[in-house]
Scaffold this active site. Structure first.
Site, PDB file in Angstrom:
ATOM      1  N   LYS A 190       3.166   5.055  -1.432  1.00 18.32           N
ATOM      2  CA  LYS A 190       3.406   5.867  -0.227  1.00 18.32           C
ATOM      3  C   LYS A 190       2.294   5.669   0.806  1.00 18.32           C
ATOM      4  O   LYS A 190       2.534   5.818   2.013  1.00 18.32           O
ATOM      5  CB  LYS A 190       3.570   7.343  -0.587  1.00 18.32           C
ATOM      6  N   THR A 247       2.660  12.276   3.647  1.00 20.05           N
ATOM      7  CA  THR A 247       1.707  11.222   3.998  1.00 20.05           C
ATOM      8  C   THR A 247       2.168  10.424   5.207  1.00 20.05           C
ATOM      9  O   THR A 247       1.348   9.977   6.015  1.00 20.05           O
ATOM     10  CB  THR A 247       1.490  10.285   2.795  1.00 20.05           C
TER      11      THR A 247
END
Length: 332
Positions: A190, A247
């Site tokens: 991620k 994120t």
């Protein structure tokens, strides 16, 4: 009372120490620099969490043996690419019966090992004692006690439950699981996808573009994770899509913010000079791409981020390359 040793005094290590303390766990933190140790013992960490008061159950020391002695839980919160060197330095001080918790989200350069594999190899820790904590965990939000949830994953369900009980603070809800591989891969990949999303924002693209990158980034993450033993439900949960959204979209995310500056035309060196920080995805994109190639997994977004970070390709070149790929069915 449960005692935890936290190795690392960065923003997430300190925020997680606060979570443990607010859940009633006594916490000792290890810091390499004495001035940081003194600051934590005075009740703050101005370098990483300015303005935040640390709970009284947190103390710190510079001696690894002093910090680790008698700990029921040992938390590792050092930069992922330094883990091997750190364990080589003070890994022998870790109690042989403690749960070893990894907060790190990366894949080791050169070996393509996940952090739990490095802990097992260098620290000589049985996998049944290695626990991974991951989820949408932006440290600054947690440090001011905004509600959040995470996955506590371990091959041994009892060890996962022991760590979850130690960090179940009023504002922090831990869920347990056994998929260590999927949890770690989701947490590492991620960061790279967040760089791509940040680049799109830096180029002036809107939510359609960013949502497309997030969704296709999730597909890449799942392909890679499942190829090496991860389980599909993990990627639809907190450690997967939950952490990915946080994120990729938050200005508090170092990877997202780094990507924005790249999209605005700055080089990697210029962003580092401007911010005095390097995002984890910048360091891990090479090792993650190596891991994907080793396992025959197609990861076009990761490939293009790597081309920009390592080969100097422009953001415009990256977008053009992704959009010109051959058409295919969405679900293989």
């Amino acid at each position: 009372m449960t005692t935890a040793a936290v190795f690392g005094t960065g923003s997430w290590g300190t925020a997680y120490a606060m979570v443990l303390a607010d859940a009633g766990t006594t916490v000792r933190m290890w810091g390499r620099r004495q001035e940081m140790v003194d600051q934590i013992n005075s009740g703050c960490n101005q370098a990483y969490l300015p303005g935040v008061t640390l709970p009284g159950l947190i103390t710190a020391a510079a001696d690894p043996s002093e910090v680790a002695a008698g700990a029921d839980i040992v938390v590792l919160a050092v930069p992922s690419q330094t883990l091997r060197a750190n364990l080589g330095e003070w890994g022998s001080a870790l109690p042989t019966d403690a749960a070893i918790v990894s907060l790190m989200k990366g894949v080791e350069l050169g070996t393509t090992k996940r952090m739990s594999e490095v802990i097992e190899e260098v620290g000589e820790v049985d996998p049944s004692r290695i626990v991974v904590v991951s989820g949408p965990n932006l440290a600054k939000e947690i440090a001011v006690k905004q509600p959040a949830a995470s996955v506590v994953a371990c091959r041994d369900e009892a060890a996962a439950e022991r760590v979850a009980a130690a960090c179940a603070a009023p504002y922090f809800r831990p869920y347990t699981g056994t998929d260590v591989v999927g949890t770690e891969i989701a947490g590492a990949v991620k960061n790279v996808i967040a760089l791509a999303v940040g680049m799109a924002e830096g180029l002036g693209f809107g939510d359609n573009s960013k949502a497309s990158l997030i969704t296709r980034g999730l597909a890449e993450t799942m392909r890679l994770g499942m190829a090496i033993g991860g389980e599909a439900p993990t990627f639809a949960g907190l450690a997967g899509v939950g952490d990915l959204i946080a994120t990729c979209m938050s200005p508090l995310s170092r990877n997202h913010s780094f990507g924005v500056k790249l999209g605005q035309g700055l080089s990697v060196d210029e962003v580092v000079a401007q911010t005095s920080q390097t995002a984890e995805g910048v360091k891990s994109c090479t090792s993650i791409l190596d891991l994907a190639r080793k396992n025959g997994v197609d990861v076009p977004i990761i490939e293009q981020v790597h081309a920009m970070i390592v080969e100097g390709r422009t953001a415009e070149d990256v977008v053009r390359a992704l959009l010109s790929r051959p058409r295919k069915a969405e679900v293989d």
